[in-house]
Write a protein that holds these residues in place. Structure first.
Motif, PDB file in Angstrom:
ATOM      1  N   LEU A 233     -17.255 -47.688 -40.269  1.00  0.00           N
ATOM      2  CA  LEU A 233     -16.398 -48.750 -40.098  1.00  0.00           C
ATOM      3  C   LEU A 233     -16.897 -49.448 -38.897  1.00  0.00           C
ATOM      4  CD1 LEU A 233     -12.753 -47.557 -40.702  1.00  0.00           C
ATOM      5  CD2 LEU A 233     -14.200 -49.317 -42.038  1.00  0.00           C
TER       6      LEU A 233
ATOM      7  N   GLN B 235     -16.120 -51.390 -35.450  1.00  0.00           N
ATOM      8  CA  GLN B 235     -15.166 -51.069 -34.405  1.00  0.00           C
ATOM      9  C   GLN B 235     -13.931 -52.171 -34.785  1.00  0.00           C
ATOM     10  OE1 GLN B 235     -14.929 -49.329 -32.091  1.00  0.00           O
ATOM     11  NE2 GLN B 235     -16.840 -49.090 -30.977  1.00  0.00           N
ATOM     12  N   ASP B 236     -14.054 -53.494 -35.061  1.00  0.00           N
ATOM     13  CA  ASP B 236     -12.898 -54.124 -35.371  1.00  0.00           C
ATOM     14  C   ASP B 236     -12.298 -54.075 -36.633  1.00  0.00           C
ATOM     15  OD1 ASP B 236     -14.608 -57.373 -36.421  1.00  0.00           O
ATOM     16  OD2 ASP B 236     -15.180 -55.086 -36.957  1.00  0.00           O
TER      17      ASP B 236
ATOM     18  N   THR C 279      -9.677 -51.774 -38.635  1.00  0.00           N
ATOM     19  CA  THR C 279      -8.694 -50.700 -38.410  1.00  0.00           C
ATOM     20  C   THR C 279      -7.660 -50.599 -39.445  1.00  0.00           C
ATOM     21  OG1 THR C 279      -7.372 -52.243 -37.161  1.00  0.00           O
ATOM     22  CG2 THR C 279      -8.824 -50.998 -35.664  1.00  0.00           C
ATOM     23  N   THR C 280      -7.552 -51.559 -40.345  1.00  0.00           N
ATOM     24  CA  THR C 280      -6.472 -51.234 -41.198  1.00  0.00           C
ATOM     25  C   THR C 280      -7.211 -51.398 -42.711  1.00  0.00           C
ATOM     26  OG1 THR C 280      -6.357 -53.871 -41.640  1.00  0.00           O
ATOM     27  CG2 THR C 280      -4.903 -52.694 -40.022  1.00  0.00           C
TER      28      THR C 280
ATOM     29  N   PRO D 244      -3.401 -47.967 -41.468  1.00  0.00           N
ATOM     30  CA  PRO D 244      -4.511 -47.601 -40.661  1.00  0.00           C
ATOM     31  C   PRO D 244      -5.573 -47.086 -41.132  1.00  0.00           C
ATOM     32  CG  PRO D 244      -2.842 -46.664 -39.505  1.00  0.00           C
ATOM     33  CD  PRO D 244      -2.508 -47.054 -40.820  1.00  0.00           C
TER      34      PRO D 244
ATOM     35  N   SER E 233      -9.844 -44.901 -40.385  1.00  0.00           N
ATOM     36  CA  SER E 233     -10.714 -44.678 -39.589  1.00  0.00           C
ATOM     37  C   SER E 233     -11.985 -44.002 -40.419  1.00  0.00           C
ATOM     38  CB  SER E 233     -10.022 -43.749 -38.451  1.00  0.00           C
ATOM     39  OG  SER E 233     -10.144 -42.226 -39.115  1.00  0.00           O
ATOM     40  N   ASP E 234     -12.940 -43.797 -39.504  1.00  0.00           N
ATOM     41  CA  ASP E 234     -13.929 -42.852 -40.321  1.00  0.00           C
ATOM     42  C   ASP E 234     -13.796 -41.413 -40.642  1.00  0.00           C
ATOM     43  OD1 ASP E 234     -16.570 -44.474 -38.056  1.00  0.00           O
ATOM     44  OD2 ASP E 234     -15.904 -44.979 -40.025  1.00  0.00           O
TER      45      ASP E 234
END
Lengths: 85, 156
Positions: A22, A24-25, A27-28, A67, A69-70
């Motif tokens: 993903l 960085q920006d 997040t959802t 949310p 994340s990786d």
């Protein structure tokens, strides 16, 4: 991040799963869907109508604000089909 | 003490009678056992030879969601036993797809719980149906709005 595709989404994208990092920006779930659409023409075609795309994060149904994340397992699929129209 | 629901997701067929017998045998607290069997109806509007339905599922999430639905049922009703068996893979008209059994001391809980399980299963269980007719048509079945309506009645 592991992304799984099911049913006609898988057929349109041409992949059962892919492993992605993903940005960085992102997040959802909502952000992730927009990012995925931009990955290829096939992604855009498969995800053209988000009304018929459902998302699960770590095997639980997710909402646009959930949310991501990786480390997560993401799945994209059409609404589940219990009965025939 | 709430009962532990039993969930199976499998390719093979199941025997509703044998499952009912197994769940109810030897438990004198059970006065009512209600079961539901879902079957494959005609595919693509025809009984044509070669017609089939393939059920795709999300291994891992399927079991997790079915267990969550069953856990709600045993929380909400006083059940002595609760079973969900759901098949996946290629099926033909007349084949059994899903079995739900709810057993309780009295029939109201058993009927309601069994109905609840099916209404939620139709909206929450990650299965997708692909129909293939004998003349080569291939179509993913669309979700029914009616299932969302059916499940709404359990929200109090």
């Amino acid at each position: 991040m592991r992304v799984l595709y099911f049913a006609w989404l898988r057929e349109r994208i041409g992949l059962a799963e892919e492993s992605l990092n993903l940005p960085q920006d992102v997040t959802t779930v909502a952000g992730m869907l927009q990012w995925l659409r931009g990955r290829s023409d096939r992604h855009m075609a498969a995800l053209a109508n988000l009304n018929v795309v459902r998302v699960a994060v770590n095997q639980d149904f997710a909402r646009p604000e959930t949310p991501v994340s990786d480390r997560d397992e993401i799945a994209l699929f059409p609404p589940v089909t219990g009965g025939k129209p | 003490m709430t009962c532990q629901p039993e969930i199976r997701v499998q390719r093979d067929d199941f025997d509703p009678g044998a499952e009912l017998q197994r769940l109810t045998a030897g438990n004198p607290r059970i006065g009512a056992a209600v079961s539901f069997v879902g079957l494959v109806r005609d595919i693509g509007g025809s009984h044509g030879a070669g017609a089939s339905m393939t059920l795709e599922h999300y291994p891992g999430m399927t079991e997790r969601q079915l267990m969550a639905i069953a856990a709600q049922a045993v929380e909400r009703w006083p059940l002595e036993a609760c079973l969900v068996v759901h098949r996946f893979g290629r099926l033909e008209a007349g084949d059994r797809i899903v079995l739900t059994i709810a057993a309780s001391a009295h029939r109201q809980a058993a009927f309601e719980a069994c109905s609840f399980l099916m209404d939620w299963l139709k909206t929450q269980a990650p299965f997708w149906k692909l129909e293939e007719t004998g003349d080569g048509r291939r179509e993913w079945v669309e979700a029914r709005a009616g299932d969302d309506v059916a499940v709404a009645r359990w929200k109090s």
